[in-house]
Design an enzyme around this catalytic site. Structure first.
Site: not given
Ligand SMILES: *Cc1c(COP(=O)(O)O)cnc(C)c1O
Length: 421
Positions: A346, A314, A275-276
């Site tokens: 501000c 960020r 899940e990138p």
């Molecule tokens: C935020 C998150 C991601 C993605 O993280 P990255 O650092 O953007 O790759 C993947 N899986 C889960 C469950 C997350 O909470």
């Protein structure tokens, strides 16, 4: 590598001069490169070649419909964390069997939405959630496919706000209790256990924490199988970091990461999901802003720009660094200056960089924040009644506004004055 390079003395997004976009849409704005997005997605896809796998883009990092559509066309699945994200993924044409539902606080409404619309699997994070999901599934006459997110108690060595794999974090079930929790899942009528999920944090710049976590997952897979559970899918989360500074930073590549996955869990015969988010979208975007004033303070110079913390939070929220570069390439030997780079809001937190050395710029000059594609636009707000800034997508020499800047009237029209006021 990305597709934001100087050419003939000016910054380009692929084959489009950034200044041309600024002239058309006004500043500030986000601009994304489709070539960079696709390249990063394919790097992951290729890194897992030879294993049954699916790369699910963590769309919380960047969720514009155009981006989701682009990645889905290339074969990506989506990792969603809310009903809104689920709806966005479906609206962008992502097949429901490529949508994974993550998150520690899914509501019954969200569960119903995903079960009715179709889902690849839920990544379940607690026993109360299992009971709720089973009940909702039974009510709908469906079976919910699940993995259980385990918390491996591994230090991801990243910023505290984005570390998720230590026992003190709210995420997952402690790996030490996993067998008991899987036994409960197996006993619930609305659930079908299919695998294990783990995600230890974001912006990891070292593979060692991944390795520690995945070895624990491999061991757990064998234990759970011995207990009689079907473990056919491993969701290994996201979190691979990106270089935010062009010099001195070389985080591990998707290739190294893929090799690590093969080494640690490849022998188990499981389908692999990752899940990138950030690594696909982060370096695929710029935020472009214009200098309003250069102000002399008592002991420093402030570069006051038209972008602010509401547009890109960020730095204020995670002390994050973004390289900030002039859109007109500085001539060799050009004068350097040191600035505190700030927005107009501000709050002293509205500071993007302190004591930043860069080529001297002046009023009306454009500056670009690099690595702003992930957790930029999606975290923006309209604080100070600054309308959400536009998003632009570039493909070679074409560009398109993929979300327009609302007018003041549109922004105001969302409010409703009750008759009794
Ligand atoms: C935020 C998150 C991601 C993605 O993280 P990255 O650092 O953007 O790759 C993947 N899986 C889960 C469950 C997350 O909470």
């Amino acid at each position: 590598m990305d597709h934001f390079l100087y050419r003939d003395g000016v910054l380009y997004a692929e084959d489009v001069p950034v200044a041309e976009i600024a002239a058309q849409v006004g500043t500030p704005f986000y601009v994304y490169s489709s070539a960079t997005l696709l390249r990063h997605f394919r790097l992951f896809d290729e890194a897992l070649a030879g294993m049954d796998h699916l790369v699910c883009f963590a769309m919380k990092s960047l969720s514009n419909q155009a981006i989701l559509h682009l990645l889905a066309e290339a074969g990506a699945g989506m990792d969603v964390v809310s009903g809104g994200e689920y709806a966005r993924a479906v609206a962008a044409g992502v097949p429901s069997d490529r949508i994974v539902f993550s998150g520690v606080g899914k509501t019954r409404i969200e569960m119903r939405q995903a079960l009715q619309g179709g889902i690849r699997q839920f990544n379940v994070e607690s026993e109360p959630e299992m009971h709720a999901l089973s009940a909702v599934a039974v009510e709908l006459g469906k079976i919910a496919p699940i993995t259980i997110r385990v918390n491996p108690d591994v230090d991801a060595k990243t910023h505290a706000k984005i570390a998720t794999g230590k026992s003190e974090n709210k995420f997952g079930v402690p790996i030490s209790r996993a067998r008991e929790v899987y036994a409960l899942a197996a006993s619930l009528p609305g659930l079908e256990v299919i695998g294990i999920d783990v995600h230890i944090g974001s912006q990891l710049t070292d593979l060692a924490p991944f390795e520690a976590a995945y070895l624990k997952v491999a061991e757990l897979t064998e234990q759970l199988r011995a207990d009689g559970h079907t473990i056919k899918r491993l969701d290994l989360g996201g979190g691979l970091g990106i270089p935010y500074q062009q010099i001195n930073e070389a985080p591990p590549s998707p290739q190294d990461y893929g090799a690590l996955i093969k080494r640690t869990v490849g022998h188990l015969g499981c389908e692999i999901e990752i899940e990138p988010g950030r690594l696909i979208s982060g370096n695929a975007g710029l935020m472009v802003s214009k200098v309003i004033y250069v102000k002399d303070g008592a002991d420093r110079q402030f570069l006051i720009i038209d972008g602010a913390m509401n547009d890109l939070i960020r730095p204020a929220m995670y002390d994050a660094h973004h390289d900030i570069v002039p859109v007109v390439q500085p001539a060799p030997g050009a004068d350097q200056a040191t600035y505190d780079i700030v927005g107009p809001i501000c709050e002293s937190g509205d500071t993007f960089a302190k004591g930043r050395s860069m080529a001297q710029v002046g009023p009306d000059d454009l500056v670009a924040f690099r690595s702003a594609g992930a957790y930029g636009a999606v975290m923006a707000s309209e604080y100070n009644s600054r309308p959400l800034i536009p998003e632009v997508l570039v493909h070679r020499d074409q560009f398109a506004v993929i979300r327009a800047r609302p007018t003041f009237d549109e922004m105001i029209a969302r409010d409703i004055i009750p008759v009794w006021v």
